[in-house]
Scaffold this motif. Structure first.
Motif, PDB file in Angstrom:
ATOM      1  N   VAL A 270      40.458  39.186  36.799  1.00  0.00           N
ATOM      2  CA  VAL A 270      39.667  40.049  37.685  1.00  0.00           C
ATOM      3  C   VAL A 270      39.766  41.504  37.223  1.00  0.00           C
ATOM      4  CG1 VAL A 270      39.512  40.984  40.034  1.00  0.00           C
ATOM      5  CG2 VAL A 270      39.766  38.523  39.693  1.00  0.00           C
ATOM      6  N   ILE A 271      40.984  41.973  36.949  1.00  0.00           N
ATOM      7  CA  ILE A 271      41.151  43.356  36.480  1.00  0.00           C
ATOM      8  C   ILE A 271      40.430  43.544  35.146  1.00  0.00           C
ATOM      9  CG2 ILE A 271      42.801  45.113  35.723  1.00  0.00           C
ATOM     10  CD1 ILE A 271      44.800  43.888  37.770  1.00  0.00           C
ATOM     11  N   TYR A 272      40.563  42.582  34.252  1.00  0.00           N
ATOM     12  CA  TYR A 272      39.891  42.648  32.947  1.00  0.00           C
ATOM     13  C   TYR A 272      38.386  42.847  33.136  1.00  0.00           C
ATOM     14  CZ  TYR A 272      37.962  41.044  28.484  1.00  0.00           C
ATOM     15  OH  TYR A 272      37.258  40.937  27.311  1.00  0.00           O
ATOM     16  N   HIS A 273      37.774  42.074  34.028  1.00  0.00           N
ATOM     17  CA  HIS A 273      36.332  42.168  34.219  1.00  0.00           C
ATOM     18  C   HIS A 273      35.925  43.458  34.919  1.00  0.00           C
ATOM     19  CE1 HIS A 273      35.089  38.508  32.290  1.00  0.00           C
ATOM     20  NE2 HIS A 273      36.120  37.904  32.855  1.00  0.00           N
TER      21      HIS A 273
ATOM     22  N   ASP B 117      39.832  45.843  26.626  1.00  0.00           N
ATOM     23  CA  ASP B 117      40.688  45.431  25.508  1.00  0.00           C
ATOM     24  C   ASP B 117      42.077  46.058  25.600  1.00  0.00           C
ATOM     25  OD1 ASP B 117      38.718  43.863  24.322  1.00  0.00           O
ATOM     26  OD2 ASP B 117      37.963  45.532  23.097  1.00  0.00           O
ATOM     27  N   LYS B 118      42.128  47.347  25.861  1.00  0.00           N
ATOM     28  CA  LYS B 118      43.415  48.053  25.882  1.00  0.00           C
ATOM     29  C   LYS B 118      44.271  47.625  27.074  1.00  0.00           C
ATOM     30  CE  LYS B 118      43.060  50.265  22.102  1.00  0.00           C
ATOM     31  NZ  LYS B 118      43.921  49.902  20.990  1.00  0.00           N
ATOM     32  N   PHE B 119      43.634  47.263  28.187  1.00  0.00           N
ATOM     33  CA  PHE B 119      44.408  46.769  29.333  1.00  0.00           C
ATOM     34  C   PHE B 119      45.097  45.461  28.963  1.00  0.00           C
ATOM     35  CE2 PHE B 119      44.692  44.156  33.236  1.00  0.00           C
ATOM     36  CZ  PHE B 119      45.674  44.897  33.875  1.00  0.00           C
ATOM     37  N   MET B 120      44.375  44.566  28.313  1.00  0.00           N
ATOM     38  CA  MET B 120      44.978  43.302  27.914  1.00  0.00           C
ATOM     39  C   MET B 120      46.067  43.526  26.864  1.00  0.00           C
ATOM     40  SD  MET B 120      43.703  41.248  30.004  1.00  0.00           S
ATOM     41  CE  MET B 120      44.331  39.686  29.423  1.00  0.00           C
ATOM     42  N   ASP B 121      45.841  44.451  25.934  1.00  0.00           N
ATOM     43  CA  ASP B 121      46.883  44.804  24.964  1.00  0.00           C
ATOM     44  C   ASP B 121      48.129  45.315  25.683  1.00  0.00           C
ATOM     45  OD1 ASP B 121      45.131  44.149  22.900  1.00  0.00           O
ATOM     46  OD2 ASP B 121      44.683  46.250  22.388  1.00  0.00           O
TER      47      ASP B 121
ATOM     48  N   LEU C  93      49.091  44.680  28.762  1.00  0.00           N
ATOM     49  CA  LEU C  93      49.766  43.569  29.432  1.00  0.00           C
ATOM     50  C   LEU C  93      50.532  42.724  28.433  1.00  0.00           C
ATOM     51  CD1 LEU C  93      47.229  42.266  32.100  1.00  0.00           C
ATOM     52  CD2 LEU C  93      49.287  43.632  32.462  1.00  0.00           C
ATOM     53  N   TYR C  94      49.914  42.444  27.297  1.00  0.00           N
ATOM     54  CA  TYR C  94      50.582  41.620  26.297  1.00  0.00           C
ATOM     55  C   TYR C  94      51.901  42.265  25.847  1.00  0.00           C
ATOM     56  CZ  TYR C  94      51.531  38.656  22.342  1.00  0.00           C
ATOM     57  OH  TYR C  94      52.141  37.788  21.479  1.00  0.00           O
ATOM     58  N   GLU C  95      51.888  43.560  25.697  1.00  0.00           N
ATOM     59  CA  GLU C  95      53.085  44.280  25.266  1.00  0.00           C
ATOM     60  C   GLU C  95      54.125  44.434  26.376  1.00  0.00           C
ATOM     61  OE1 GLU C  95      51.621  47.975  23.724  1.00  0.00           O
ATOM     62  OE2 GLU C  95      50.481  46.983  22.147  1.00  0.00           O
ATOM     63  N   ASN C  96      53.701  44.332  27.638  1.00  0.00           N
ATOM     64  CA  ASN C  96      54.596  44.661  28.749  1.00  0.00           C
ATOM     65  C   ASN C  96      54.880  43.521  29.717  1.00  0.00           C
ATOM     66  OD1 ASN C  96      55.129  47.732  28.571  1.00  0.00           O
ATOM     67  ND2 ASN C  96      52.966  47.466  28.118  1.00  0.00           N
TER      68      ASN C  96
END
Length: 123
Positions: free
Chosen positions: A71-74, A108-112, A114-117
């Motif tokens: 949801v946040i991604y979209h 894209d940067k939000f998912m990056d 999350l992936y890092e954190n």
């Protein structure tokens, strides 16, 4: 590379996700006194009876995390201009009057971020 304000925004979004997934999953525990919103109270009671093991609660945690992230991604995608709105939106730093979108694609940067954190990604 994120600016400090972009990082703070993503950090806050992650905190919101984590907090409400924790509250929601916590409400399934039989000993929980958490009162969820009136409209979904009956659904929580029904699921509380079905989600009784730690394995069940882990599974619903994974599902809810993925749902909230999506949801946040979209929403971020919509801010980036890909959401099908007939007008453009932006997030502006009121202090500097600059766009927080400068130099990045939010989704894209939000998912990056999350992936890092995310703890699950650090294993």
């Amino acid at each position: 590379m994120l600016t400090e304000k972009q990082r703070l925004l993503f950090e806050k979004l992650k905190q919101i996700k984590d907090t409400y997934v924790d509250i929601s999953v916590g409400s399934f525990h039989p000993q929980s006194n958490t009162k969820w919103w009136a409209d979904s109270g009956e659904a929580y009671k029904l699921l509380r009876n079905k989600l009784s093991s730690e394995e069940d609660l882990e599974a619903i945690t994974v599902i809810q995390n993925e749902l909230v992230k999506t949801v946040i991604y979209h929403i971020m995608e919509m801010i980036d201009g890909y959401g099908g709105l007939s007008f453009e939106v932006d997030l502006i730093d009121k202090e500097t009057k600059q766009s927080l979108r400068d130099g990045i694609e939010f989704h894209d940067k939000f998912m990056d971020y999350l992936y890092e954190n995310e703890e699950d990604n650090k294993k």
